[in-house]
Design a protein around this motif. Structure first.
Motif, mmCIF file in Angstrom:
data_model
loop_
_atom_site.group_PDB
_atom_site.id
_atom_site.type_symbol
_atom_site.label_atom_id
_atom_site.label_comp_id
_atom_site.label_asym_id
_atom_site.label_seq_id
_atom_site.Cartn_x
_atom_site.Cartn_y
_atom_site.Cartn_z
ATOM 1 N N LEU A 123 0.839 -1.198 0.000
ATOM 2 C CA LEU A 123 0.000 0.000 0.000
ATOM 3 C C LEU A 123 0.875 1.249 0.000
ATOM 4 O O LEU A 123 1.780 1.393 0.826
ATOM 5 N N VAL A 124 0.578 2.163 -0.914
ATOM 6 C CA VAL A 124 1.371 3.386 -1.043
ATOM 7 C C VAL A 124 0.424 4.582 -1.159
ATOM 8 O O VAL A 124 -0.760 4.435 -1.475
ATOM 9 N N ASN A 166 6.247 12.422 3.976
ATOM 10 C CA ASN A 166 6.825 11.702 2.819
ATOM 11 C C ASN A 166 5.790 11.402 1.743
ATOM 12 O O ASN A 166 5.856 10.367 1.069
ATOM 13 N N SER A 167 4.820 12.276 1.613
ATOM 14 C CA SER A 167 3.802 12.110 0.574
ATOM 15 C C SER A 167 3.308 13.492 0.162
ATOM 16 O O SER A 167 3.711 14.512 0.727
ATOM 17 N N ASP A 195 -7.575 8.808 -7.244
ATOM 18 C CA ASP A 195 -8.365 7.584 -7.138
ATOM 19 C C ASP A 195 -7.455 6.433 -6.728
ATOM 20 O O ASP A 195 -6.249 6.462 -6.969
ATOM 21 N N GLN A 196 -8.045 5.450 -6.112
ATOM 22 C CA GLN A 196 -7.289 4.285 -5.652
ATOM 23 C C GLN A 196 -7.191 3.264 -6.783
ATOM 24 O O GLN A 196 -8.202 2.888 -7.363
ATOM 25 N N LYS A 197 -5.991 2.833 -7.063
ATOM 26 C CA LYS A 197 -5.799 1.871 -8.152
ATOM 27 C C LYS A 197 -4.484 1.145 -7.966
ATOM 28 O O LYS A 197 -3.617 1.557 -7.181
ATOM 29 N N GLN A 256 4.469 -4.477 -8.513
ATOM 30 C CA GLN A 256 3.112 -4.034 -8.235
ATOM 31 C C GLN A 256 3.054 -3.216 -6.954
ATOM 32 O O GLN A 256 3.914 -3.321 -6.087
ATOM 33 N N SER A 257 2.018 -2.392 -6.864
ATOM 34 C CA SER A 257 1.720 -1.615 -5.663
ATOM 35 C C SER A 257 0.258 -1.198 -5.746
ATOM 36 O O SER A 257 -0.366 -1.267 -6.815
ATOM 37 N N GLN A 258 -0.294 -0.774 -4.625
ATOM 38 C CA GLN A 258 -1.697 -0.371 -4.561
ATOM 39 C C GLN A 258 -1.779 1.024 -3.952
ATOM 40 O O GLN A 258 -1.358 1.235 -2.814
ATOM 41 N N VAL A 259 -2.305 1.975 -4.730
ATOM 42 C CA VAL A 259 -2.436 3.351 -4.256
ATOM 43 C C VAL A 259 -3.635 3.443 -3.312
ATOM 44 O O VAL A 259 -4.742 3.018 -3.642
#
Length: 311
Positions: free
Chosen positions: A88-89, A297-298, A167-169, A196-199
């Motif tokens: 999760l990022v 950090n975002s 948006d989450q993707k 891979q990663s998940q926003v």
């Protein structure tokens, strides 16, 4: 090398078995026909020549098979990871992970590394979504050509820069590995490692916000009376699936009459936290400002306009 030795041993055993069968059949033929001394010597000489030819042919078959087997890239390069998962990022996050390559052959090869983001909607961005860098520098690229000596390994950093999206993707990518040998000939095949990663879009809510008819936005409204301690506690809630490191500040710092405490904290997922705002001057006044809560950090931040009436 263990695989090569094992293959050689198996083929040697097969070769010996075939030769013994061939020799037994030849001996049976000799027992049927009576031989003179001269014919016997010719037979033995002929048999020795046939044995030598048989061994040479078997050796050629062995090396031809091993050469074909080790001309495949998957038998020349070892990669320590089949996939890289950043989990999760948040938008604006910069993440890195290690990946290791090893040349298990006996010659120097030139390795080509390409890092690709499979989300085509980000093709026009100025910055890479997925990239890589060497350990001794911070030059992020999506393509590398590296000379790797025999039996040597090297490490790299795979990097993720999460785009500023609303948006989450999922973010998907691939590390594509190819190679050429010392004769500039392309080695067959390629090795792919998935990324891979998940926003995740975090959510922080405040139950004290009310819609202001004049400003047409939700506002935190508070009233403090002189003669008492001029501070107020505001309750917030992190409604996100992950814990968040937060920084708090006031938007308009010029002639600011507010002290915010704490100025930084870490909150767990789905948990509440309190923020105290203290008025410095003991006088009747109307304070209008905005509390900013940033996720470290975002590029994620939340704005909470507020009005404090001191009477």
């Amino acid at each position: 090398m263990n695989q090569l030795t094992e293959s050689q041993n198996i083929l040697n055993e097969q070769q010996q078995l075939h030769f013994e069968q061939h020799e037994e059949m030849h001996k049976q033929k000799l027992l049927i026909q009576p031989l003179s001394p001269s014919n016997k010597e010719n037979r033995q000489e002929q048999f020795g020549l046939q044995k030598q030819q048989f061994l040479q042919k078997s050796n050629n078959d062995i090396y031809r098979q091993l050469k074909n087997e080790y001309s495949e890239l998957k038998n020349i390069i070892n990669v320590n990871k089949q996939s890289v998962n950043f989990g999760l990022v948040l938008p604006g996050n910069i993440c890195e992970d290690d990946i290791q390559f090893q040349n298990i052959s006996n010659e120097t090869i030139i390795i080509g590394i390409q890092v690709v983001c499979n989300n085509t909607e980000f093709d026009d961005l100025d910055e890479y979504v997925y990239s890589a860098r060497k350990l001794n520098g911070y030059d992020y690229k999506d393509r590398f050509m590296l000379a790797c000596p025999a039996q040597k390994q090297f490490n790299m950093k795979v990097a993720l820069k999460v785009p500023n999206i609303k948006d989450q993707k999922g973010l998907f990518g691939t590390i594509i590995i190819t190679a050429i040998n010392s004769n500039q000939q392309k080695i067959q095949g390629q090795i792919n490692t998935n990324i891979q990663s998940q926003v995740l879009l975090p959510l922080i809510e405040c139950s004290k916000r009310l819609m202001n008819n004049f400003y047409k936005v939700p506002i935190i409204q508070m009233a403090l009376k002189l003669g008492k301690k001029l501070d107020c506690k505001i309750q917030f809630r992190n409604n996100s699936r992950i814990g968040l490191p937060l920084e708090l500040e006031i938007l308009n710092k010029n002639n600011c009459e507010i002290i915010v405490n704490p100025q930084s904290l870490s909150v767990q997922s789905n948990s509440q936290f309190l923020v105290t705002m203290q008025v410095k001057n003991q006088q009747v006044q109307l304070i209008k400002n905005v509390l900013i809560i940033k996720v470290k950090n975002s590029n994620v931040h939340f704005s909470y306009p507020f009005i404090i009436q001191v009477y």
